[in-house]
Design a protein around this motif. Structure first.
Motif, PDB file in Angstrom:
ATOM      1  N   GLU A 159     -56.672  11.910   9.913  1.00 24.89           N
ATOM      2  CA  GLU A 159     -56.532  12.992  10.901  1.00 24.89           C
ATOM      3  C   GLU A 159     -57.129  14.288  10.378  1.00 24.89           C
ATOM      4  N   ILE A 160     -56.861  14.581   9.109  1.00 25.00           N
ATOM      5  CA  ILE A 160     -57.382  15.804   8.499  1.00 25.00           C
ATOM      6  C   ILE A 160     -58.902  15.788   8.533  1.00 25.00           C
ATOM      7  N   ASP A 213     -47.480   4.366   2.761  1.00 21.85           N
ATOM      8  CA  ASP A 213     -48.925   4.461   2.531  1.00 21.85           C
ATOM      9  C   ASP A 213     -49.722   4.589   3.827  1.00 21.85           C
ATOM     10  N   GLU A 265     -48.859   5.797   6.675  1.00 22.93           N
ATOM     11  CA  GLU A 265     -48.775   7.136   7.269  1.00 22.93           C
ATOM     12  C   GLU A 265     -49.629   8.137   6.516  1.00 22.93           C
ATOM     13  N   HIS A 266     -49.607   8.015   5.166  1.00 24.09           N
ATOM     14  CA  HIS A 266     -50.425   8.930   4.367  1.00 24.09           C
ATOM     15  C   HIS A 266     -51.897   8.763   4.675  1.00 24.09           C
ATOM     16  N   LEU A 267     -52.305   7.512   4.786  1.00 19.71           N
ATOM     17  CA  LEU A 267     -53.705   7.237   5.109  1.00 19.71           C
ATOM     18  C   LEU A 267     -54.076   7.823   6.458  1.00 19.71           C
ATOM     19  N   GLN A 268     -53.156   7.670   7.402  1.00 21.78           N
ATOM     20  CA  GLN A 268     -53.401   8.197   8.735  1.00 21.78           C
ATOM     21  C   GLN A 268     -53.519   9.714   8.695  1.00 21.78           C
ATOM     22  N   THR A 269     -52.679  10.350   7.874  1.00 22.40           N
ATOM     23  CA  THR A 269     -52.745  11.797   7.727  1.00 22.40           C
ATOM     24  C   THR A 269     -54.117  12.215   7.217  1.00 22.40           C
ATOM     25  N   LEU A 270     -54.601  11.503   6.200  1.00 18.58           N
ATOM     26  CA  LEU A 270     -55.921  11.830   5.643  1.00 18.58           C
ATOM     27  C   LEU A 270     -57.021  11.675   6.694  1.00 18.58           C
ATOM     28  N   MET A 277     -42.273   8.727   3.913  1.00 19.83           N
ATOM     29  CA  MET A 277     -43.585   8.313   4.443  1.00 19.83           C
ATOM     30  C   MET A 277     -44.138   7.153   3.618  1.00 19.83           C
ATOM     31  N   LEU A 282     -60.224  16.377  12.013  1.00 19.10           N
ATOM     32  CA  LEU A 282     -60.060  17.779  12.421  1.00 19.10           C
ATOM     33  C   LEU A 282     -61.117  18.663  11.773  1.00 19.10           C
ATOM     34  N   MET A 283     -61.384  18.391  10.482  1.00 21.86           N
ATOM     35  CA  MET A 283     -62.376  19.198   9.771  1.00 21.86           C
ATOM     36  C   MET A 283     -63.762  19.003  10.391  1.00 21.86           C
ATOM     37  N   LYS A 312     -64.450  17.857  13.522  1.00 26.80           N
ATOM     38  CA  LYS A 312     -64.454  18.305  14.903  1.00 26.80           C
ATOM     39  C   LYS A 312     -64.551  19.821  15.001  1.00 26.80           C
ATOM     40  N   SER A 313     -63.907  20.527  14.049  1.00 27.53           N
ATOM     41  CA  SER A 313     -63.866  21.981  14.163  1.00 27.53           C
ATOM     42  C   SER A 313     -65.118  22.646  13.605  1.00 27.53           C
ATOM     43  N   SER A 314     -65.879  21.957  12.767  1.00 27.59           N
ATOM     44  CA  SER A 314     -67.006  22.643  12.149  1.00 27.59           C
ATOM     45  C   SER A 314     -68.362  22.101  12.578  1.00 27.59           C
TER      46      SER A 314
END
Lengths: 207, 97
Positions: A12-13, A3, A5-10, A1, A16-17, A19-21
């Motif tokens: 996305e996380i 940089d 992709e890592h940034l994109q992962t962060l 992976m 999600l946090m 959106k869900s709360s």
């Protein structure tokens, strides 16, 4: 992976946090429409009863003797509440559909519950104040409790609501010392502040 | 570079597992349907990822009945929260370098 992709992962996380709360579909237009309803409501009282807005002691509902006035005020407030709620729900539902998010889910229920606990307490407390013939403090009470309700609800929706809540509380505290200018404070708190904050939120998130 | 990569948790290699953990970090309890809607994955896919997280004891499962319907809810364990935290730190460190 790499940089990127890592940034994109962060990202996305994070999303999600959020959106869900939190309930993120609250529309700025809801705030604006609620504010307009409140303004119309206050103007109706001023015009029908010919009350000067900027003069002291324009709220004679301290005593029960003014029954027609109280009746008018209660019906007026009820109509404002219903029309503000209907319009708010409409605009928020529309935003949720645009975002592709569910309108009525757990985050919405959580928001409503946490908004209404201080709000209902404030409503009952206002009635107690009226019961004890201290009606002049009702505008302050409604603004302070509404501010606290928003402050509480801000944990479950857009952060901006928090600032609006604090503004309502400060305004309510001022009005507690300036008894007799209730209609003016209601106009600013429920009318003007809603329109300003709704406008800010609309241009920030929906433009 | 190798040390840095070692800190990345194997359990979170999959996007779905990382997503499940992210949701459970900010919600006390989440049920299967909610997870499915938020992550936009199929039943089978989600179930298998949840099983793996459960196996590494990052996620605790509780089953109960709502009326007559079985309802399964998931919570993040203390171990899972720590692991998620460390994993995010590892990613941040990777980005810094």
């Amino acid at each position: 992976m790499n940089d990127k992709e890592h940034l994109q992962t962060l990202t996305e996380i994070r999303s999600l946090m959020e959106k869900s709360s939190r309930f993120l579909s609250l529309s700025g237009l809801s705030g604006i429409s609620a504010g307009v309803c409140a303004c119309v409501g206050v103007m109706a009282v001023i015009i029908y009863w010919d009350i000067p807005l900027f003069e002291h002691d324009h709220l004679p509902f301290v005593e029960l003797d003014y029954f027609p006035f109280i009746k008018f005020l209660v019906i007026d407030a009820f109509l404002v509440l219903v029309s503000a709620l209907v319009l708010s729900i409409y605009f928020t539902k529309r935003k949720a559909q645009k975002q592709g998010l569910p309108f009525w889910d757990k985050s919405a229920i959580r928001l409503i519950i946490n908004l209404f606990i201080p709000l209902v307490a404030g409503g009952v407390f206002s009635f107690a104040i009226f019961y004890h013939h201290l009606g002049g403090l009702i505008p302050a009470t409604t603004l302070i409790f509404y501010g606290m309700a928003l402050l509480n609800a801000s944990k479950y929706t857009l952060h901006d609501i928090r600032a609006l809540g604090i503004a309502e509380i400060i305004l309510g505290l001022f009005s507690a010392f300036l008894v007799g200018y209730g209609l003016l404070f209601w106009l600013i708190g429920f009318g003007v502040l809603h329109i300003i904050y709704g406008g800010i939120m609309y241009f920030k998130y929906e433009k | 570079m190798k040390d840095l990569l070692d800190n990345l948790d194997k359990a979170f290699e999959s996007r779905v597992r990382l997503g499940i953990m992210a949701i459970l970090m900010v919600n006390e309890q989440v049920d299967f349907t909610q997870l499915k809607e938020l992550l936009d994955v199929t039943d089978g896919n989600l179930a298998s990822h949840l099983k793996q997280l459960e196996a590494s004891s990052y996620v605790a499962v509780s089953k109960q009945f709502v009326g007559r319907k079985p309802n399964t809810t998931y919570t993040a364990t203390a171990e899972g929260k720590l692991a998620f935290h460390n994993h995010l730190k590892a990613i941040e460190n990777l980005l810094k370098n």
